[in-house]
Design a protein around this motif. Structure first.
Motif, PDB file in Angstrom:
ATOM      1  N   THR A 126       0.866  -1.169   0.000  1.00  0.00           N
ATOM      2  CA  THR A 126       0.000   0.000   0.000  1.00  0.00           C
ATOM      3  C   THR A 126       0.903   1.219   0.000  1.00  0.00           C
ATOM      4  O   THR A 126       1.743   1.377   0.885  1.00  0.00           O
ATOM      5  CB  THR A 126      -0.914   0.019   1.234  1.00  0.00           C
ATOM      6  N   GLN A 152      -4.661   8.938   2.084  1.00  0.00           N
ATOM      7  CA  GLN A 152      -5.492   7.746   1.970  1.00  0.00           C
ATOM      8  C   GLN A 152      -4.683   6.515   1.591  1.00  0.00           C
ATOM      9  O   GLN A 152      -4.885   5.433   2.112  1.00  0.00           O
ATOM     10  CB  GLN A 152      -6.600   7.965   0.929  1.00  0.00           C
ATOM     11  N   VAL A 198      -3.628   0.648  -2.865  1.00  0.00           N
ATOM     12  CA  VAL A 198      -3.107  -0.702  -3.000  1.00  0.00           C
ATOM     13  C   VAL A 198      -2.586  -0.849  -4.429  1.00  0.00           C
ATOM     14  O   VAL A 198      -3.313  -0.560  -5.388  1.00  0.00           O
ATOM     15  CB  VAL A 198      -4.200  -1.750  -2.713  1.00  0.00           C
ATOM     16  N   TYR A 228      -9.061  -6.654  -0.521  1.00  0.00           N
ATOM     17  CA  TYR A 228      -8.138  -6.214   0.520  1.00  0.00           C
ATOM     18  C   TYR A 228      -8.444  -4.775   0.940  1.00  0.00           C
ATOM     19  O   TYR A 228      -8.475  -4.455   2.134  1.00  0.00           O
ATOM     20  CB  TYR A 228      -6.698  -6.315   0.023  1.00  0.00           C
ATOM     21  N   ALA A 229      -8.655  -3.892  -0.034  1.00  0.00           N
ATOM     22  CA  ALA A 229      -8.925  -2.488   0.275  1.00  0.00           C
ATOM     23  C   ALA A 229     -10.201  -2.340   1.105  1.00  0.00           C
ATOM     24  O   ALA A 229     -10.280  -1.496   2.005  1.00  0.00           O
ATOM     25  CB  ALA A 229      -9.042  -1.680  -1.017  1.00  0.00           C
ATOM     26  N   ARG A 249      -8.463  -2.167   4.685  1.00  0.00           N
ATOM     27  CA  ARG A 249      -8.314  -0.718   4.733  1.00  0.00           C
ATOM     28  C   ARG A 249      -9.630  -0.002   4.997  1.00  0.00           C
ATOM     29  O   ARG A 249      -9.653   1.212   5.197  1.00  0.00           O
ATOM     30  CB  ARG A 249      -7.676  -0.201   3.437  1.00  0.00           C
ATOM     31  N   ASP A 263      -8.186   3.756  -5.352  1.00  0.00           N
ATOM     32  CA  ASP A 263      -7.831   3.049  -4.113  1.00  0.00           C
ATOM     33  C   ASP A 263      -7.031   1.783  -4.403  1.00  0.00           C
ATOM     34  O   ASP A 263      -6.304   1.290  -3.538  1.00  0.00           O
ATOM     35  CB  ASP A 263      -9.097   2.681  -3.338  1.00  0.00           C
ATOM     36  N   TYR A 302       2.211   1.763   6.280  1.00  0.00           N
ATOM     37  CA  TYR A 302       1.009   1.035   5.888  1.00  0.00           C
ATOM     38  C   TYR A 302       1.177  -0.484   6.058  1.00  0.00           C
ATOM     39  O   TYR A 302       0.251  -1.242   5.810  1.00  0.00           O
ATOM     40  CB  TYR A 302       0.658   1.326   4.423  1.00  0.00           C
ATOM     41  N   GLN A 321      -0.797  -5.650   9.838  1.00  0.00           N
ATOM     42  CA  GLN A 321      -1.420  -5.948   8.554  1.00  0.00           C
ATOM     43  C   GLN A 321      -1.794  -7.427   8.468  1.00  0.00           C
ATOM     44  O   GLN A 321      -2.910  -7.773   8.057  1.00  0.00           O
ATOM     45  CB  GLN A 321      -0.458  -5.576   7.431  1.00  0.00           C
TER      46      GLN A 321
END
Length: 328
Positions: free
Chosen positions: A125, A132, A135, A160-161, A165, A217, A277, A307
């Motif tokens: 990321t 923000q 990815v 994943y986002a 996130r 994103d 991140y 993570q």
């Protein structure tokens, strides 16, 4: 939850790896860390903790080892033992700052690929100006890719986002030389059609100059292009801060100016540090495998462990399996 950690991988192992593990145990009360490595080498940095278990290994994967050969030959290496623990169900996820190619090989041949995923993708990321982040995949797991691979990357990145996130309906963009439909080479043209029909919020083509502006994103590309873009961003950020340091140190007046904006510069550097991140996830494997940066300090290891923990908590691999795989 148990995270397997490679205590011997990375430029600052084992000290920074162990410190990051201890910090993660302080932050997460539900977490147990199994750290793999040579106990004698790690001993000076170890602190007794009821949720930290040391697993002694007699070998390690070196930075210049040939990845596949090392994974097959060095069965007692910390990275191999760590991956095997995940495969055997003794750990829920694993983290390493070691040899990237070897970790990808361990993920593919030991942890195993989700059925229905042709090729796993390596995905960090990266920071954006607005904070923000986005990815980015693939950044080097596969130099070549087919349109179907990019479609799978897009779906995995979107999952994943959203799950990790916390982004609702993440915007997915295809990296290209122009924003218009029909731009690019045969790969991007064919991938555009597939992404348009995929179960994602596809916003079309995006250009590399817009990446740090937060244009999407999730950004999808082949591993060859992605790796070059990643290293360009890393090099530009490093060069920028080196130039700032040179300018502010050029004279007494400049040094005085630097003292006045010191906190702001530190904040800017932290904002542009993608290790904040976490690491780069290897998406498409049966369990979370996180590649931390080779120069990771304790904070970067903490973020990589965080993570991995979040991916386990929200069952990212299970969701990918249901969406892209066979649902079994």
């Amino acid at each position: 939850m148990i995270i397997a950690l490679d205590g011997m991988g990375g430029d600052h192992a084992p000290r920074e790896i162990i410190e990051g593990a201890i910090e993660s145990l302080s932050e997460f009360n539900d977490l147990h860390i199994h750290i793999y490595g040579n106990e004698e080498i790690m001993k000076p940095y170890l602190t007794r903790h009821e949720r930290l278990t040391v697993v002694h290994c007699t070998e390690k994967i070196e930075p210049d080892d040939e990845p596949v050969r090392a994974i097959r030959k060095k069965k007692d290496a910390s990275m191999v033992r760590m991956a095997q623990a995940v495969k055997d169900g003794d750990a829920d996820a694993c983290v390493s700052a070691g040899n990237t190619g070897a970790l990808m090989a361990a993920g593919l041949f030991v942890v195993g690929r989700i059925k229905g995923i042709d090729r796993p993708a390596l995905s960090p990321t990266l920071p954006t100006i607005g904070g923000q982040g986005f990815v980015f995949l693939d950044v080097g797991a596969n130099a070549d890719a087919k349109p179907a691979h990019l479609q799978q990357y897009a779906i995995m990145g979107s999952i994943y986002a959203e799950k990790v996130r916390g982004i609702e309906k993440p915007r997915v963009g295809l990296l290209n030389i122009g924003t218009e439909e029909g731009k690019g080479n045969e790969l991007t043209k064919s991938a555009y059609e597939l992404l348009s029909s995929a179960p994602i919020n596809f916003i079309g083509n995006v250009e590399s100059r817009e990446l740090l502006n937060g244009v999407a994103d999730v950004i999808v590309t082949d591993g060859f292009t992605g790796n070059m873009v990643l290293k360009t961003i890393e090099g530009t950020a490093s060069g920028f801060f080196s130039m700032l340091k040179e300018v502010y140190g050029a004279s007494f007046k400049n040094k005085l100016s630097a003292a006045l904006v010191k906190d702001g510069l530190r904040g800017l550097k932290r904002k542009m540090d993608y290790t904040e991140y976490g690491g780069a996830g290897l998406f498409g494997l049966n369990s979370p495998v996180i590649k931390a940066h080779g120069s990771s300090n304790a904070n970067a290891i903490l973020n990589a462990i965080r993570q991995a923990r979040t991916m386990v908590e929200y069952d990212v691999c299970g969701t990918i399996r249901e969406t892209v795989g066979d649902g079994e």
